[in-house]
Design an enzyme around this catalytic site. Sequence first.
Site, PDB file in Angstrom:
ATOM      1  N   GLY A 104       0.704  -1.126   0.233  1.00 36.21           N
ATOM      2  CA  GLY A 104       0.133  -0.317   0.031  1.00 36.21           C
ATOM      3  C   GLY A 104       1.179   1.508   0.030  1.00 36.21           C
ATOM      4  O   GLY A 104       2.098   1.287   0.332  1.00 36.21           O
TER       5      GLY A 104
ATOM      6  N   GLN B  29       3.156  10.009   0.747  1.00 38.06           N
ATOM      7  CA  GLN B  29       4.640   9.174   1.074  1.00 38.06           C
ATOM      8  C   GLN B  29       5.305   9.518  -0.168  1.00 38.06           C
ATOM      9  O   GLN B  29       6.575   9.704  -0.549  1.00 38.06           O
ATOM     10  CB  GLN B  29       3.969   7.639   0.944  1.00 38.06           C
TER      11      GLN B  29
ATOM     12  N   CYS C 127       6.585  -0.487   6.882  1.00 38.29           N
ATOM     13  CA  CYS C 127       5.932   1.312   6.182  1.00 38.29           C
ATOM     14  C   CYS C 127       7.296   1.550   5.302  1.00 38.29           C
ATOM     15  O   CYS C 127       7.935   1.124   5.634  1.00 38.29           O
ATOM     16  CB  CYS C 127       5.294   2.133   6.918  1.00 38.29           C
ATOM     17  N   LEU C 128       6.565   1.367   4.081  1.00 37.18           N
ATOM     18  CA  LEU C 128       7.893   1.588   3.284  1.00 37.18           C
ATOM     19  C   LEU C 128       8.494   3.658   3.072  1.00 37.18           C
ATOM     20  O   LEU C 128       9.153   3.701   3.297  1.00 37.18           O
ATOM     21  CB  LEU C 128       7.182   1.824   1.749  1.00 37.18           C
TER      22      LEU C 128
ATOM     23  N   HIS D  62      -4.269   1.598   7.713  1.00 38.06           N
ATOM     24  CA  HIS D  62      -2.386   2.067   7.969  1.00 38.06           C
ATOM     25  C   HIS D  62      -2.514   3.199   6.747  1.00 38.06           C
ATOM     26  O   HIS D  62      -1.941   4.560   7.052  1.00 38.06           O
ATOM     27  CB  HIS D  62      -1.519   1.138   6.810  1.00 38.06           C
ATOM     28  N   GLU D  63      -3.105   2.650   5.702  1.00 37.79           N
ATOM     29  CA  GLU D  63      -2.613   4.208   4.212  1.00 37.79           C
ATOM     30  C   GLU D  63      -3.891   5.280   4.196  1.00 37.79           C
ATOM     31  O   GLU D  63      -3.406   6.338   4.232  1.00 37.79           O
ATOM     32  CB  GLU D  63      -3.393   3.998   2.937  1.00 37.79           C
TER      33      GLU D  63
ATOM     34  N   HIS E 161      -2.040   7.296   6.641  1.00 45.78           N
ATOM     35  CA  HIS E 161      -0.857   8.688   6.420  1.00 45.78           C
ATOM     36  C   HIS E 161      -1.812   9.823   5.724  1.00 45.78           C
ATOM     37  O   HIS E 161      -1.175  10.786   6.199  1.00 45.78           O
ATOM     38  CB  HIS E 161      -0.484   8.322   5.220  1.00 45.78           C
TER      39      HIS E 161
HETATM   40 ZN   LIG Z   1       2.879   3.216   5.639  1.00 40.24          ZN
END
Ligand SMILES: [Zn+2]
Length: 171
Positions: A46, A51, A93-94, A135-136, A139
């Site tokens: 995701g 991000q 998380c990226l 999670h997304e 963000h």
């Molecule tokens: Zn993330």
Amino acid sequence: MALREILLIGDPVLTRKSDPVDAITEDIVRLADDMVETVHAAPGVGLAAPQVGVSKRLIVVDLSIGENEEALHVLVNPEILTKEGEAVCEEGCLSVPDIKEKVARPYRVVVRGLDLEGRPVEIEGEDLLARALCHEIDHLDGILFVDKLSALKRTLIKKKLKKNTAAPKKA
Ligand SMILES: [Zn+2]
């Protein structure tokens, strides 16, 4: 399509509340396409627009990482309509490389948003899909998963991240 650079924890864009998308322009469609390519390449399940440095309410989630087209969800202005239950599972998380921690999330959610044609869509997600959607969407409100951990855990993570970023980069 093009790969976009993924911002890392510490970047102010990641702690900002994103603005709603008020029109699905060519730029938004291009951004969504780039985000899909970027999350598949990472690889991750995701990605949220902040991000990649864009404070707009747009997310992509694909638990199959490009293996199954039906698993790809691109959502404009997503919002959680209902949450049920709770599940604790390791999450990463990226934007927070090499850190994985257990986080409590709803077990089931219903999320509403728009697709890239501006049509309303509703997604029911359980377990990992519910986790990824929450999670997304976090963000978009400037919240990272590490913000949900205890103060002690956050301090340890900050130390670890400092050590990682201080190390010389491999070519
Ligand atoms: Zn993330």
